[in-house]
Enzyme design. Structure first.
Site, PDB file in Angstrom:
ATOM      1  N   ASP A  86       0.803  -1.227   0.000  1.00  0.00           N
ATOM      2  CA  ASP A  86       0.000   0.000   0.000  1.00  0.00           C
ATOM      3  C   ASP A  86       0.838   1.280   0.000  1.00  0.00           C
ATOM      4  OD1 ASP A  86       0.965  -0.231   2.601  1.00  0.00           O
ATOM      5  OD2 ASP A  86      -0.881   0.534   3.513  1.00  0.00           O
ATOM      6  N   SER A 128     -11.072  -5.306  14.983  1.00  0.00           N
ATOM      7  CA  SER A 128     -11.477  -3.955  15.422  1.00  0.00           C
ATOM      8  C   SER A 128     -12.913  -3.624  15.020  1.00  0.00           C
ATOM      9  CB  SER A 128     -10.550  -2.917  14.784  1.00  0.00           C
ATOM     10  OG  SER A 128     -10.606  -3.012  13.367  1.00  0.00           O
ATOM     11  N   GLU A 150      -2.830  -0.416  -3.639  1.00  0.00           N
ATOM     12  CA  GLU A 150      -3.873  -1.032  -2.800  1.00  0.00           C
ATOM     13  C   GLU A 150      -5.144  -0.205  -2.970  1.00  0.00           C
ATOM     14  OE1 GLU A 150      -3.913  -2.647   1.576  1.00  0.00           O
ATOM     15  OE2 GLU A 150      -4.621  -0.578   1.575  1.00  0.00           O
ATOM     16  N   ALA A 162     -14.358   4.005   9.584  1.00  0.00           N
ATOM     17  CA  ALA A 162     -12.899   3.827   9.470  1.00  0.00           C
ATOM     18  C   ALA A 162     -12.150   5.134   9.706  1.00  0.00           C
ATOM     19  CB  ALA A 162     -12.556   3.264   8.094  1.00  0.00           C
TER      20      ALA A 162
HETATM   21  P1  0O2 Z   1      -2.593   4.011   6.759  1.00  0.00           P
HETATM   22  O1  0O2 Z   1      -2.391   5.170   7.661  1.00  0.00           O
HETATM   23  O2  0O2 Z   1      -3.988   3.957   6.209  1.00  0.00           O
HETATM   24  O3  0O2 Z   1      -1.547   3.915   5.676  1.00  0.00           O
HETATM   25  P2  0O2 Z   1      -0.805  -7.513   4.931  1.00  0.00           P
HETATM   26  O4  0O2 Z   1      -1.066  -8.044   6.295  1.00  0.00           O
HETATM   27  O5  0O2 Z   1       0.619  -7.115   4.665  1.00  0.00           O
HETATM   28  O6  0O2 Z   1      -1.407  -8.342   3.804  1.00  0.00           O
HETATM   29  P3  0O2 Z   1      -1.485  -4.849   5.660  1.00  0.00           P
HETATM   30  O7  0O2 Z   1      -1.279  -3.748   4.655  1.00  0.00           O
HETATM   31  O8  0O2 Z   1      -0.527  -4.913   6.771  1.00  0.00           O
HETATM   32  O9  0O2 Z   1      -1.614  -6.170   4.835  1.00  0.00           O
HETATM   33  O10 0O2 Z   1      -2.867  -4.766   6.387  1.00  0.00           O
HETATM   34  P4  0O2 Z   1      -4.348  -4.552   5.925  1.00  0.00           P
HETATM   35  O11 0O2 Z   1      -5.172  -5.307   6.863  1.00  0.00           O
HETATM   36  O12 0O2 Z   1      -4.581  -4.822   4.481  1.00  0.00           O
HETATM   37  O13 0O2 Z   1      -4.552  -3.005   6.226  1.00  0.00           O
HETATM   38  C1  0O2 Z   1      -4.050  -2.018   5.408  1.00  0.00           C
HETATM   39  C2  0O2 Z   1      -4.775  -0.715   5.620  1.00  0.00           C
HETATM   40  O14 0O2 Z   1      -6.168  -0.927   5.932  1.00  0.00           O
HETATM   41  C3  0O2 Z   1      -4.271   0.119   6.785  1.00  0.00           C
HETATM   42  O15 0O2 Z   1      -3.119   0.812   6.366  1.00  0.00           O
HETATM   43  C4  0O2 Z   1      -5.472   1.024   7.054  1.00  0.00           C
HETATM   44  O16 0O2 Z   1      -5.590   2.035   6.055  1.00  0.00           O
HETATM   45  C5  0O2 Z   1      -6.630   0.057   6.863  1.00  0.00           C
HETATM   46  N1  0O2 Z   1      -6.978  -0.612   8.132  1.00  0.00           N
HETATM   47  C6  0O2 Z   1      -6.690  -1.887   8.477  1.00  0.00           C
HETATM   48  N2  0O2 Z   1      -7.172  -2.182   9.693  1.00  0.00           N
HETATM   49  C7  0O2 Z   1      -7.798  -1.067  10.137  1.00  0.00           C
HETATM   50  C8  0O2 Z   1      -8.528  -0.748  11.350  1.00  0.00           C
HETATM   51  O17 0O2 Z   1      -8.682  -1.555  12.262  1.00  0.00           O
HETATM   52  N3  0O2 Z   1      -9.030   0.513  11.442  1.00  0.00           N
HETATM   53  C9  0O2 Z   1      -8.886   1.448  10.439  1.00  0.00           C
HETATM   54  N4  0O2 Z   1      -9.424   2.648  10.638  1.00  0.00           N
HETATM   55  N5  0O2 Z   1      -8.191   1.178   9.305  1.00  0.00           N
HETATM   56  C10 0O2 Z   1      -7.672  -0.055   9.152  1.00  0.00           C
HETATM   57  P5  0O2 Z   1      -2.041   1.303   7.417  1.00  0.00           P
HETATM   58  O18 0O2 Z   1      -0.722   1.311   6.762  1.00  0.00           O
HETATM   59  O19 0O2 Z   1      -2.097   0.500   8.652  1.00  0.00           O
HETATM   60  O20 0O2 Z   1      -2.452   2.751   7.730  1.00  0.00           O
END
Ligand code: 0O2
Length: 214
Positions: A86, A128, A150, A162
């Site tokens: 992402d 969450s 992403e 979110a």
């Molecule tokens: P930001 O600030 O948005 O950049 P992987 O495990 O490697 O396949 P990844 O990327 O670690 O995948 O995790 P996932 O679950 O695909 O989550 C990626 C993004 O989804 C996060 O990016 C958040 O934008 C969003 N997200 C995931 N979980 C939550 C949650 O519990 N609450 C909210 N509000 N957003 C969530 P980043 O980089 O963590 O943050």
């Protein structure tokens, strides 16, 4: 050998370099144009707004560093490119639950795109309560690396949850989440119920309109 601090500083510097970031920005612009076209075509076909908002962002070097350290990958640009899906992130907001899947199918069927991973946090929300459909997509025709994007697809209601939850607690520096997890999850469940109900209302209205026209 340099210290960990120097290694991190070097990484932050490299991740902020225009030559590294440009392909991600380029990929986002191309994808945005594609989504805008999809929106025009489908809004006309369906007789209602299909997508209500398209935004994108490039992940900050600090956020990349946090994630790469958290996931225990070696701190360098190549691992970031390979393991962070992402660095380029797009968010597409739809009005209705079924439009999330309609759009996902359109993206999957697009010959100019390759979907490398899909995570359905609508069918299986995160602990969450977070709901969204995530697709990691590449545009093979674009030269060079950094073509991975992403795409987070969700409804306006899911997005409201979110954005607010992210602001509250998801990132460091927010409020303490302890004690509020249950409430936030409950809100996410209510939002899902509302999304389902709005979809049902739309479907009933569509049926009523069809019957009127007979
Ligand atoms: P930001 O600030 O948005 O950049 P992987 O495990 O490697 O396949 P990844 O990327 O670690 O995948 O995790 P996932 O679950 O695909 O989550 C990626 C993004 O989804 C996060 O990016 C958040 O934008 C969003 N997200 C995931 N979980 C939550 C949650 O519990 N609450 C909210 N509000 N957003 C969530 P980043 O980089 O963590 O943050």
């Amino acid at each position: 050998m340099g210290s960990v601090k120097e290694e991190y500083q070097e990484f932050l510097h490299q991740m902020g370099e225009e030559a590294f970031l440009y392909p991600y920005r380029d990929a986002c612009r191309r994808m945005e144009q594609k989504l805008e076209k999809i929106n025009r075509d489908y809004s006309e076909k369906l007789g209602r707004a299909f997508i209500s908002q398209i935004t994108y962002r490039i992940k900050t070097p600090e956020s990349c560093l946090n994630k790469i350290v958290k996931k225990k990958y070696p701190v360098n640009r190549n691992t970031a490119r390979e393991y962070l899906g992402d660095i380029a992130g797009m968010r597409v907001i739809c009005n209705f639950l079924d439009d999330i899947y309609k759009l996902a199918e359109i993206i999957k069927a697009d010959k100019e795109l390759k979907v490398v991973k899909t995570k359905d946090y609508v069918k299986r929300p995160k602990a969450s309560g977070y709901q969204s459909l995530h697709m990691i997509v590449v545009i093979p025709s674009l030269a060079g690396e950094g073509r991975k994007i992403e795409i987070q697809i969700r409804t306006q209601a899911m997005n409201f949850w979110a954005v607010v939850e992210h602001h509250f607690v998801y990132k460091k520096g927010g409020y303490e989440k302890n004690g509020f997890e249950k409430d936030l999850k409950e809100c996410a469940r209510t939002i899902y119920k509302i999304d389902k109900k709005m979809l049902l209302i739309r479907k009933k209205m569509e049926t009523a309109k069809k019957n009127e026209n007979f």
